[in-house]
Design a protein around this motif. Structure first.
Motif, mmCIF file in Angstrom:
data_model
loop_
_atom_site.group_PDB
_atom_site.id
_atom_site.type_symbol
_atom_site.label_atom_id
_atom_site.label_comp_id
_atom_site.label_asym_id
_atom_site.label_seq_id
_atom_site.Cartn_x
_atom_site.Cartn_y
_atom_site.Cartn_z
ATOM 1 N N TYR A 52 2.025 13.109 16.095
ATOM 2 C CA TYR A 52 1.722 12.341 14.878
ATOM 3 C C TYR A 52 1.721 13.230 13.638
ATOM 4 O O TYR A 52 1.263 14.373 13.695
ATOM 5 N N ASP A 53 2.183 12.671 12.530
ATOM 6 C CA ASP A 53 1.961 13.293 11.226
ATOM 7 C C ASP A 53 0.524 13.016 10.817
ATOM 8 O O ASP A 53 -0.067 12.033 11.262
ATOM 9 N N ALA A 54 -0.024 13.849 9.940
ATOM 10 C CA ALA A 54 -1.379 13.594 9.439
ATOM 11 C C ALA A 54 -1.370 12.273 8.672
ATOM 12 O O ALA A 54 -0.533 12.069 7.791
ATOM 13 N N ALA A 55 -2.283 11.369 9.041
ATOM 14 C CA ALA A 55 -2.298 10.055 8.387
ATOM 15 C C ALA A 55 -3.386 9.970 7.326
ATOM 16 O O ALA A 55 -3.438 9.002 6.565
ATOM 17 N N ALA A 56 -4.262 11.005 7.240
ATOM 18 C CA ALA A 56 -5.382 10.962 6.286
ATOM 19 C C ALA A 56 -4.920 10.741 4.833
ATOM 20 O O ALA A 56 -5.599 10.015 4.093
ATOM 21 N N PRO A 57 -3.775 11.316 4.406
ATOM 22 C CA PRO A 57 -3.353 11.093 3.011
ATOM 23 C C PRO A 57 -3.086 9.621 2.676
ATOM 24 O O PRO A 57 -2.944 9.273 1.504
ATOM 25 N N LEU A 58 -3.027 8.772 3.689
ATOM 26 C CA LEU A 58 -2.759 7.351 3.423
ATOM 27 C C LEU A 58 -3.999 6.617 2.916
ATOM 28 O O LEU A 58 -3.876 5.547 2.307
ATOM 29 N N VAL A 59 -5.174 7.184 3.170
ATOM 30 C CA VAL A 59 -6.417 6.464 2.849
ATOM 31 C C VAL A 59 -6.462 6.112 1.354
ATOM 32 O O VAL A 59 -6.212 6.966 0.492
ATOM 33 N N GLY A 60 -6.747 4.840 1.085
ATOM 34 C CA GLY A 60 -6.828 4.363 -0.307
ATOM 35 C C GLY A 60 -5.517 3.744 -0.779
ATOM 36 O O GLY A 60 -5.487 3.024 -1.771
ATOM 37 N N LEU A 61 -4.422 4.029 -0.050
ATOM 38 C CA LEU A 61 -3.120 3.477 -0.458
ATOM 39 C C LEU A 61 -2.858 2.160 0.273
ATOM 40 O O LEU A 61 -3.463 1.876 1.302
ATOM 41 N N HIS A 62 -1.939 1.365 -0.262
ATOM 42 C CA HIS A 62 -1.522 0.131 0.404
ATOM 43 C C HIS A 62 -0.237 0.402 1.188
ATOM 44 O O HIS A 62 0.603 1.184 0.737
ATOM 45 N N MET A 63 -0.062 -0.292 2.312
ATOM 46 C CA MET A 63 1.165 -0.080 3.082
ATOM 47 C C MET A 63 2.406 -0.470 2.270
ATOM 48 O O MET A 63 3.471 0.086 2.448
ATOM 49 N N GLN A 64 2.218 -1.413 1.336
ATOM 50 C CA GLN A 64 3.331 -1.835 0.473
ATOM 51 C C GLN A 64 3.842 -0.667 -0.387
ATOM 52 O O GLN A 64 4.977 -0.678 -0.830
ATOM 53 N N ASP A 65 2.969 0.336 -0.641
ATOM 54 C CA ASP A 65 3.353 1.463 -1.499
ATOM 55 C C ASP A 65 3.946 2.619 -0.714
ATOM 56 O O ASP A 65 4.563 3.507 -1.292
ATOM 57 N N VAL A 66 3.719 2.631 0.599
ATOM 58 C CA VAL A 66 4.126 3.823 1.347
ATOM 59 C C VAL A 66 5.213 3.563 2.381
ATOM 60 O O VAL A 66 5.751 4.502 2.968
ATOM 61 N N LEU A 67 5.534 2.295 2.612
ATOM 62 C CA LEU A 67 6.511 1.982 3.663
ATOM 63 C C LEU A 67 7.678 1.174 3.106
ATOM 64 O O LEU A 67 7.504 0.440 2.122
ATOM 65 N N PRO A 68 8.853 1.227 3.744
ATOM 66 C CA PRO A 68 9.959 0.352 3.331
ATOM 67 C C PRO A 68 9.555 -1.116 3.543
ATOM 68 O O PRO A 68 8.739 -1.414 4.429
ATOM 69 N N GLU A 69 10.144 -2.014 2.745
ATOM 70 C CA GLU A 69 9.700 -3.420 2.744
ATOM 71 C C GLU A 69 9.737 -4.059 4.136
ATOM 72 O O GLU A 69 8.782 -4.733 4.545
ATOM 73 N N GLU A 70 10.824 -3.815 4.846
ATOM 74 C CA GLU A 70 10.968 -4.441 6.174
ATOM 75 C C GLU A 70 9.786 -4.045 7.079
ATOM 76 O O GLU A 70 9.244 -4.867 7.821
ATOM 77 N N LYS A 71 9.362 -2.767 6.975
ATOM 78 C CA LYS A 71 8.278 -2.279 7.831
ATOM 79 C C LYS A 71 6.930 -2.831 7.382
ATOM 80 O O LYS A 71 6.143 -3.306 8.190
ATOM 81 N N TRP A 72 6.639 -2.750 6.043
ATOM 82 C CA TRP A 72 5.295 -3.189 5.640
ATOM 83 C C TRP A 72 5.111 -4.689 5.846
ATOM 84 O O TRP A 72 4.021 -5.156 6.181
ATOM 85 N N ARG A 73 6.202 -5.446 5.685
ATOM 86 C CA ARG A 73 6.073 -6.899 5.929
ATOM 87 C C ARG A 73 5.721 -7.152 7.403
ATOM 88 O O ARG A 73 4.890 -7.980 7.729
ATOM 89 N N PHE A 74 6.381 -6.416 8.289
ATOM 90 C CA PHE A 74 6.114 -6.554 9.723
ATOM 91 C C PHE A 74 4.660 -6.158 10.038
ATOM 92 O O PHE A 74 3.930 -6.891 10.717
ATOM 93 N N PHE A 75 4.225 -5.014 9.491
ATOM 94 C CA PHE A 75 2.859 -4.527 9.789
ATOM 95 C C PHE A 75 1.805 -5.473 9.218
ATOM 96 O O PHE A 75 0.791 -5.768 9.857
ATOM 97 N N LEU A 76 2.053 -5.934 7.983
ATOM 98 C CA LEU A 76 1.056 -6.807 7.337
ATOM 99 C C LEU A 76 0.924 -8.118 8.110
ATOM 100 O O LEU A 76 -0.173 -8.654 8.271
ATOM 101 N N ASP A 77 2.047 -8.581 8.620
ATOM 102 C CA ASP A 77 2.029 -9.808 9.419
ATOM 103 C C ASP A 77 1.174 -9.603 10.681
ATOM 104 O O ASP A 77 0.415 -10.502 11.078
ATOM 105 N N VAL A 78 1.265 -8.420 11.275
ATOM 106 C CA VAL A 78 0.453 -8.121 12.476
ATOM 107 C C VAL A 78 -1.032 -8.116 12.105
ATOM 108 O O VAL A 78 -1.869 -8.675 12.811
ATOM 109 N N VAL A 79 -1.354 -7.490 10.968
ATOM 110 C CA VAL A 79 -2.758 -7.453 10.496
ATOM 111 C C VAL A 79 -3.268 -8.884 10.328
ATOM 112 O O VAL A 79 -4.356 -9.244 10.798
#
Ligand SMILES: Nc1nc2c(ncn2[C@@H]2O[C@H](COP(=O)(O)OP(=O)(O)OP(=O)(O)O)[C@@H](O)[C@H]2O)c(=O)[nH]1
Length: 332
Positions: free
Chosen positions: A62-89
Protein backbone atom coordinates in the motif's frame (compact mmCIF):
# COMPACT_ATOMS: atom_id res chain seq x y z
CA UNK A 1 8.55 0.21 8.66
CA UNK A 2 8.58 3.49 10.60
CA UNK A 3 5.56 3.10 12.89
CA UNK A 4 6.05 4.66 16.35
CA UNK A 5 6.70 2.31 19.28
CA UNK A 6 3.57 1.01 20.99
CA UNK A 7 2.84 2.87 24.27
CA UNK A 8 2.39 0.65 27.33
CA UNK A 9 -1.13 -0.73 27.74
CA UNK A 10 -2.97 1.71 30.04
CA UNK A 11 -4.97 0.50 33.03
CA UNK A 12 -8.64 0.33 32.11
CA UNK A 13 -10.91 1.72 34.83
CA UNK A 14 -14.67 1.61 34.07
CA UNK A 15 -15.64 4.21 31.47
CA UNK A 16 -17.57 6.23 34.11
CA UNK A 17 -14.37 6.76 36.12
CA UNK A 18 -12.11 7.39 33.15
CA UNK A 19 -10.12 10.57 33.70
CA UNK A 20 -8.98 12.77 30.84
CA UNK A 21 -5.43 11.46 31.05
CA UNK A 22 -6.63 7.84 31.07
CA UNK A 23 -8.84 8.47 28.05
CA UNK A 24 -5.97 10.11 26.14
CA UNK A 25 -3.65 7.20 27.03
CA UNK A 26 -6.25 4.68 25.88
CA UNK A 27 -6.80 6.55 22.63
CA UNK A 28 -3.06 6.74 21.96
CA UNK A 29 -2.75 3.04 22.72
CA UNK A 30 -5.61 2.05 20.40
CA UNK A 31 -4.39 4.32 17.58
CA UNK A 32 -0.90 2.86 17.91
CA UNK A 33 -2.30 -0.67 17.62
CA UNK A 34 -4.53 0.24 14.67
CA UNK A 35 -1.63 2.11 13.09
CA UNK A 36 0.39 -1.10 13.14
CA UNK A 37 -2.19 -2.99 11.08
CA UNK A 38 -0.72 -3.93 7.69
CA UNK A 39 -3.96 -3.16 5.80
CA UNK A 40 -5.43 0.36 5.73
CA UNK A 41 -8.78 1.21 7.27
CA UNK A 42 -10.37 4.39 5.94
CA UNK A 43 -13.28 6.25 7.46
CA UNK A 44 -15.27 7.91 4.67
CA UNK A 45 -18.28 10.22 4.95
CA UNK A 46 -21.39 10.12 2.75
CA UNK A 47 -20.01 13.08 0.79
CA UNK A 48 -16.88 11.10 -0.13
CA UNK A 49 -14.58 12.83 2.36
CA UNK A 50 -11.76 10.82 3.93
CA UNK A 51 -12.38 11.45 7.64
CA UNK A 52 -9.62 9.24 9.00
CA UNK A 53 -7.08 6.68 7.88
CA UNK A 54 -5.68 4.03 10.21
CA UNK A 55 -3.23 1.20 9.59
CA UNK A 56 -1.82 0.47 6.15
CA UNK A 57 1.72 0.09 7.50
CA UNK A 58 2.68 -2.50 4.86
CA UNK A 59 4.48 -0.44 2.19
CA UNK A 60 4.96 -3.56 0.07
CA UNK A 61 1.23 -3.54 -0.59
CA UNK A 62 0.00 0.00 0.00
CA UNK A 63 0.93 3.63 -0.54
CA UNK A 64 0.59 5.83 2.54
CA UNK A 65 -3.07 6.86 2.67
CA UNK A 66 -2.77 9.36 5.56
CA UNK A 67 -2.31 12.36 3.18
CA UNK A 68 -5.87 11.74 1.98
CA UNK A 69 -7.43 12.73 5.32
CA UNK A 70 -9.61 15.83 4.93
CA UNK A 71 -9.80 15.49 1.13
CA UNK A 72 -12.78 14.31 -0.92
CA UNK A 73 -12.46 11.31 -3.23
CA UNK A 74 -13.82 13.56 -5.99
CA UNK A 75 -10.60 15.64 -5.68
CA UNK A 76 -8.11 12.81 -5.63
CA UNK A 77 -9.45 10.14 -7.99
CA UNK A 78 -10.42 9.98 -11.69
CA UNK A 79 -14.18 10.46 -12.19
CA UNK A 80 -14.91 6.86 -13.17
CA UNK A 81 -13.26 5.63 -9.94
CA UNK A 82 -14.73 8.15 -7.48
CA UNK A 83 -18.23 7.63 -8.87
CA UNK A 84 -17.83 3.87 -8.36
CA UNK A 85 -16.44 4.29 -4.81
CA UNK A 86 -19.04 6.86 -3.78
CA UNK A 87 -21.78 4.57 -5.00
CA UNK A 88 -20.38 1.80 -2.76
CA UNK A 89 -20.33 4.18 0.23
CA UNK A 90 -23.97 5.14 -0.44
CA UNK A 91 -25.05 1.52 -0.85
CA UNK A 92 -23.42 0.54 2.46
CA UNK A 93 -25.10 3.47 4.24
CA UNK A 94 -28.53 3.11 2.63
CA UNK A 95 -28.73 -0.67 2.94
CA UNK A 96 -27.04 -0.66 6.35
CA UNK A 97 -24.95 -3.72 5.53
CA UNK A 98 -21.54 -4.87 4.37
CA UNK A 99 -20.58 -4.19 0.75
CA UNK A 100 -17.63 -6.12 -0.68
CA UNK A 101 -16.04 -4.83 -3.88
CA UNK A 102 -12.97 -5.61 -5.92
CA UNK A 103 -11.19 -2.98 -7.99
CA UNK A 104 -7.96 -2.15 -9.71
CA UNK A 105 -6.13 1.00 -8.73
CA UNK A 106 -2.72 2.41 -9.48
CA UNK A 107 -0.87 4.97 -7.36
CA UNK A 108 -0.65 7.23 -10.46
CA UNK A 109 -4.45 7.58 -10.37
CA UNK A 110 -4.48 9.00 -6.85
CA UNK A 111 -3.64 12.66 -6.05
CA UNK A 112 -1.45 13.58 -4.24
CA UNK A 113 0.82 11.04 -5.85
CA UNK A 114 3.03 10.30 -2.87
CA UNK A 115 4.17 7.05 -4.37
CA UNK A 116 5.97 5.05 -1.69
CA UNK A 117 4.10 1.76 -2.13
CA UNK A 118 4.01 -0.92 -4.82
CA UNK A 119 4.51 0.12 -8.44
CA UNK A 120 1.92 -0.56 -11.12
CA UNK A 121 -1.80 -1.18 -10.84
CA UNK A 122 -2.89 -3.35 -7.92
CA UNK A 123 -6.05 -5.32 -7.25
CA UNK A 124 -7.79 -4.46 -4.00
CA UNK A 125 -10.75 -5.80 -2.11
CA UNK A 126 -12.76 -3.23 -0.18
CA UNK A 127 -14.97 -4.33 2.70
CA UNK A 128 -17.23 -1.40 3.40
CA UNK A 129 -19.41 -1.21 6.49
CA UNK A 130 -21.60 1.55 7.93
CA UNK A 131 -20.54 3.03 11.29
CA UNK A 132 -23.40 2.86 13.78
CA UNK A 133 -24.91 6.26 14.47
CA UNK A 134 -22.76 8.12 11.93
CA UNK A 135 -23.23 9.02 8.30
CA UNK A 136 -19.91 7.39 7.44
CA UNK A 137 -18.42 4.00 6.63
CA UNK A 138 -15.27 2.07 7.48
CA UNK A 139 -13.56 0.91 4.30
CA UNK A 140 -11.11 -1.91 4.96
CA UNK A 141 -8.66 -2.35 2.08
CA UNK A 142 -6.84 -5.59 1.31
CA UNK A 143 -4.35 -5.93 -1.55
CA UNK A 144 -5.44 -9.08 -3.44
CA UNK A 145 -3.11 -8.74 -6.46
CA UNK A 146 -1.26 -12.00 -5.78
CA UNK A 147 -4.53 -13.90 -5.35
CA UNK A 148 -5.93 -12.31 -8.57
CA UNK A 149 -2.81 -13.29 -10.53
CA UNK A 150 -3.16 -16.86 -9.28
CA UNK A 151 -6.88 -16.91 -10.13
CA UNK A 152 -6.12 -15.67 -13.65
CA UNK A 153 -3.41 -18.31 -14.06
CA UNK A 154 -5.74 -21.07 -12.89
CA UNK A 155 -8.52 -19.79 -15.14
CA UNK A 156 -6.18 -19.81 -18.11
CA UNK A 157 -4.98 -23.31 -17.26
CA UNK A 158 -8.58 -24.53 -17.10
CA UNK A 159 -9.52 -22.93 -20.42
CA UNK A 160 -6.52 -23.02 -22.70
CA UNK A 161 -4.69 -25.94 -24.24
CA UNK A 162 -1.10 -25.68 -23.08
CA UNK A 163 0.54 -26.90 -26.29
CA UNK A 164 -1.31 -24.89 -28.94
CA UNK A 165 -2.67 -21.88 -27.02
CA UNK A 166 -6.14 -22.65 -28.44
CA UNK A 167 -9.11 -23.08 -26.08
CA UNK A 168 -9.56 -26.59 -24.79
CA UNK A 169 -12.56 -28.59 -26.02
CA UNK A 170 -14.84 -27.84 -23.06
CA UNK A 171 -14.15 -24.13 -23.08
CA UNK A 172 -14.43 -23.92 -26.89
CA UNK A 173 -17.86 -25.58 -26.82
CA UNK A 174 -19.02 -23.23 -24.04
CA UNK A 175 -17.87 -20.17 -26.00
CA UNK A 176 -19.42 -21.49 -29.20
CA UNK A 177 -22.72 -22.03 -27.36
CA UNK A 178 -22.50 -18.44 -26.12
CA UNK A 179 -21.87 -17.15 -29.67
CA UNK A 180 -24.74 -19.27 -30.89
CA UNK A 181 -27.06 -17.82 -28.22
CA UNK A 182 -26.17 -14.28 -29.19
CA UNK A 183 -26.15 -14.70 -32.95
CA UNK A 184 -29.07 -17.07 -33.29
CA UNK A 185 -31.34 -14.44 -31.76
CA UNK A 186 -29.83 -11.53 -33.67
CA UNK A 187 -28.76 -12.40 -37.17
CA UNK A 188 -28.25 -16.15 -37.36
CA UNK A 189 -24.94 -15.46 -39.05
CA UNK A 190 -22.39 -17.69 -37.42
CA UNK A 191 -19.97 -19.95 -39.23
CA UNK A 192 -18.20 -23.03 -37.93
CA UNK A 193 -14.95 -24.33 -39.39
CA UNK A 194 -13.31 -27.56 -38.29
CA UNK A 195 -9.93 -28.76 -39.45
CA UNK A 196 -7.57 -31.63 -38.98
CA UNK A 197 -3.89 -32.12 -39.82
CA UNK A 198 -3.39 -34.45 -42.77
CA UNK A 199 -1.53 -37.71 -42.16
CA UNK A 200 -0.44 -36.55 -38.76
CA UNK A 201 0.23 -40.10 -37.65
CA UNK A 202 3.00 -40.44 -40.23
CA UNK A 203 4.49 -37.06 -39.16
CA UNK A 204 4.83 -38.54 -35.67
CA UNK A 205 6.09 -41.83 -37.02
CA UNK A 206 8.72 -40.31 -39.32
CA UNK A 207 9.87 -37.26 -37.35
CA UNK A 208 9.00 -38.22 -33.78
CA UNK A 209 6.35 -37.09 -31.31
CA UNK A 210 8.32 -34.00 -30.26
CA UNK A 211 8.32 -32.71 -33.85
CA UNK A 212 4.61 -33.53 -34.05
CA UNK A 213 4.08 -31.36 -30.97
CA UNK A 214 6.12 -28.60 -32.56
CA UNK A 215 3.87 -28.72 -35.61
CA UNK A 216 0.72 -28.47 -33.48
CA UNK A 217 2.15 -25.56 -31.49
CA UNK A 218 3.11 -23.57 -34.60
CA UNK A 219 -0.18 -24.39 -36.24
CA UNK A 220 -2.02 -22.99 -33.20
CA UNK A 221 -0.04 -19.75 -33.49
CA UNK A 222 -0.53 -19.38 -37.24
CA UNK A 223 -4.27 -19.97 -37.08
CA UNK A 224 -4.79 -17.70 -34.08
CA UNK A 225 -2.90 -14.93 -35.88
CA UNK A 226 -5.28 -15.24 -38.84
CA UNK A 227 -8.49 -14.83 -36.81
CA UNK A 228 -10.54 -11.88 -35.61
CA UNK A 229 -10.70 -10.99 -31.93
CA UNK A 230 -14.28 -12.23 -31.56
CA UNK A 231 -13.69 -15.58 -33.28
CA UNK A 232 -13.33 -18.55 -30.92
CA UNK A 233 -10.64 -21.10 -31.63
CA UNK A 234 -10.30 -24.43 -29.87
CA UNK A 235 -8.41 -27.69 -29.97
CA UNK A 236 -11.19 -30.25 -29.99
CA UNK A 237 -9.04 -33.39 -30.22
CA UNK A 238 -5.43 -34.54 -30.73
CA UNK A 239 -4.87 -32.91 -34.14
CA UNK A 240 -8.39 -31.56 -34.60
CA UNK A 241 -9.36 -27.94 -34.20
CA UNK A 242 -12.49 -25.85 -34.60
CA UNK A 243 -13.32 -22.19 -35.05
CA UNK A 244 -16.54 -20.29 -34.43
CA UNK A 245 -16.83 -17.10 -36.48
CA UNK A 246 -19.62 -14.67 -35.55
CA UNK A 247 -21.23 -12.48 -38.23
CA UNK A 248 -19.85 -14.79 -40.94
CA UNK A 249 -21.69 -16.80 -43.59
CA UNK A 250 -20.53 -19.97 -45.33
CA UNK A 251 -19.00 -18.11 -48.26
CA UNK A 252 -16.90 -15.90 -45.98
CA UNK A 253 -15.99 -18.94 -43.87
CA UNK A 254 -14.68 -20.66 -47.00
CA UNK A 255 -12.46 -17.66 -47.80
CA UNK A 256 -11.10 -17.69 -44.25
CA UNK A 257 -10.61 -21.47 -44.29
CA UNK A 258 -8.70 -21.29 -47.55
CA UNK A 259 -6.51 -18.49 -46.18
CA UNK A 260 -5.67 -20.62 -43.14
CA UNK A 261 -5.07 -23.69 -45.29
CA UNK A 262 -2.60 -21.76 -47.49
CA UNK A 263 -0.83 -20.31 -44.42
CA UNK A 264 -0.28 -23.82 -43.02
CA UNK A 265 0.80 -25.18 -46.42
CA UNK A 266 3.49 -22.48 -46.59
CA UNK A 267 5.07 -23.44 -43.26
CA UNK A 268 8.43 -25.16 -43.40
CA UNK A 269 9.73 -27.08 -40.40
CA UNK A 270 13.42 -27.95 -40.20
CA UNK A 271 13.83 -31.25 -38.38
CA UNK A 272 16.83 -33.57 -37.80
CA UNK A 273 15.28 -35.93 -40.32
CA UNK A 274 14.83 -33.27 -42.99
CA UNK A 275 12.38 -30.59 -44.05
CA UNK A 276 8.80 -31.09 -43.00
CA UNK A 277 5.69 -29.67 -44.63
CA UNK A 278 2.18 -30.07 -43.29
CA UNK A 279 -1.27 -29.58 -44.70
CA UNK A 280 -4.73 -29.42 -43.19
CA UNK A 281 -8.19 -30.35 -44.44
CA UNK A 282 -11.08 -28.13 -43.48
CA UNK A 283 -14.85 -28.31 -43.33
CA UNK A 284 -17.03 -25.22 -43.03
CA UNK A 285 -20.69 -24.47 -42.57
CA UNK A 286 -23.00 -21.73 -41.41
CA UNK A 287 -25.90 -21.62 -38.99
CA UNK A 288 -29.12 -22.87 -40.62
CA UNK A 289 -32.72 -21.86 -39.86
CA UNK A 290 -33.43 -25.21 -38.16
CA UNK A 291 -30.40 -25.18 -35.89
CA UNK A 292 -31.49 -25.10 -32.26
CA UNK A 293 -27.99 -25.56 -30.85
CA UNK A 294 -24.40 -25.94 -32.02
CA UNK A 295 -24.62 -29.71 -32.57
CA UNK A 296 -26.06 -29.30 -36.09
CA UNK A 297 -23.38 -26.90 -37.40
CA UNK A 298 -20.61 -28.92 -35.75
CA UNK A 299 -21.92 -32.10 -37.35
CA UNK A 300 -22.18 -30.47 -40.80
CA UNK A 301 -18.69 -28.98 -40.52
CA UNK A 302 -17.38 -32.45 -39.54
CA UNK A 303 -19.10 -34.02 -42.53
CA UNK A 304 -17.63 -31.36 -44.82
CA UNK A 305 -14.18 -32.07 -43.32
CA UNK A 306 -14.69 -35.76 -43.97
CA UNK A 307 -15.50 -34.89 -47.58
CA UNK A 308 -12.32 -32.79 -47.84
CA UNK A 309 -10.31 -35.79 -46.62
CA UNK A 310 -12.06 -38.09 -49.11
CA UNK A 311 -11.41 -35.69 -51.97
CA UNK A 312 -7.66 -35.83 -51.39
CA UNK A 313 -6.92 -33.60 -48.31
CA UNK A 314 -5.26 -30.14 -48.24
CA UNK A 315 -8.55 -28.51 -49.21
CA UNK A 316 -11.72 -26.95 -47.84
CA UNK A 317 -15.23 -28.31 -48.33
CA UNK A 318 -18.31 -26.32 -47.44
CA UNK A 319 -21.73 -27.55 -46.44
CA UNK A 320 -23.70 -24.38 -46.92
CA UNK A 321 -27.30 -25.43 -47.37
CA UNK A 322 -29.63 -27.87 -45.69
CA UNK A 323 -28.93 -30.63 -48.14
CA UNK A 324 -26.28 -33.12 -47.11
CA UNK A 325 -23.35 -33.45 -49.54
CA UNK A 326 -23.31 -36.93 -51.07
CA UNK A 327 -20.15 -38.19 -49.46
CA UNK A 328 -20.59 -41.73 -50.73
CA UNK A 329 -20.41 -40.57 -54.37
CA UNK A 330 -16.93 -39.24 -53.86
CA UNK A 331 -14.17 -41.58 -54.90
CA UNK A 332 -11.05 -41.78 -52.67
N1 LIG B 1 2.67 -35.31 -31.45
C1 LIG B 1 1.40 -35.41 -31.09
N2 LIG B 1 0.59 -36.28 -31.70
C2 LIG B 1 -0.70 -36.38 -31.34
C3 LIG B 1 -1.22 -35.55 -30.34
N3 LIG B 1 -2.54 -35.85 -30.21
C4 LIG B 1 -2.82 -36.82 -31.12
N4 LIG B 1 -1.70 -37.17 -31.82
C5 LIG B 1 -1.55 -38.15 -32.87
O1 LIG B 1 -2.25 -37.74 -34.03
C6 LIG B 1 -2.41 -38.92 -34.85
C7 LIG B 1 -3.74 -38.83 -35.55
O2 LIG B 1 -3.77 -39.87 -36.47
P1 LIG B 1 -5.05 -40.26 -37.32
O3 LIG B 1 -6.29 -40.02 -36.51
O4 LIG B 1 -4.81 -41.64 -37.84
O5 LIG B 1 -5.11 -39.23 -38.47
P2 LIG B 1 -4.03 -38.78 -39.55
O6 LIG B 1 -2.80 -39.62 -39.54
O7 LIG B 1 -3.82 -37.31 -39.36
O8 LIG B 1 -4.80 -39.03 -40.90
P3 LIG B 1 -5.90 -38.15 -41.60
O9 LIG B 1 -6.57 -37.31 -40.54
O10 LIG B 1 -6.84 -39.12 -42.21
O11 LIG B 1 -5.22 -37.31 -42.62
C8 LIG B 1 -2.29 -40.13 -33.92
O12 LIG B 1 -1.13 -40.82 -34.24
C9 LIG B 1 -2.14 -39.48 -32.53
O13 LIG B 1 -1.29 -40.23 -31.69
C10 LIG B 1 -0.33 -34.63 -29.69
O14 LIG B 1 -0.70 -33.86 -28.79
N5 LIG B 1 0.95 -34.59 -30.09
Amino acid sequence: MNTPPLPPAPSTPPASRLGEADAAAQLAYLRAILGSLPDPIMVIGRDGRYLDVLGGADRGNYDAAAPLVGLHMQDVLPEEKWRFFLDVVHRALDKGCLQTVEYRLSADEVEPTDNDGPSGAQWFQGRVYPIAGRDAVVWLVVNISAQKALEERLKRLSEVDDLTGALNRRCFLERLEALFGAHYRRSRSLAVIVFDVDHFKSINDIHGHAQGDRVLKRLGEVVAAGLRADDVFGRTGGEEFAIGCPATDAQEAEILAERLRAAVENLVFQTPSGELHVTVSLGATQLGPDDKDVDGPLHRADQALYLAKRRGRNQTCVWAGDEEPDIDLVVD
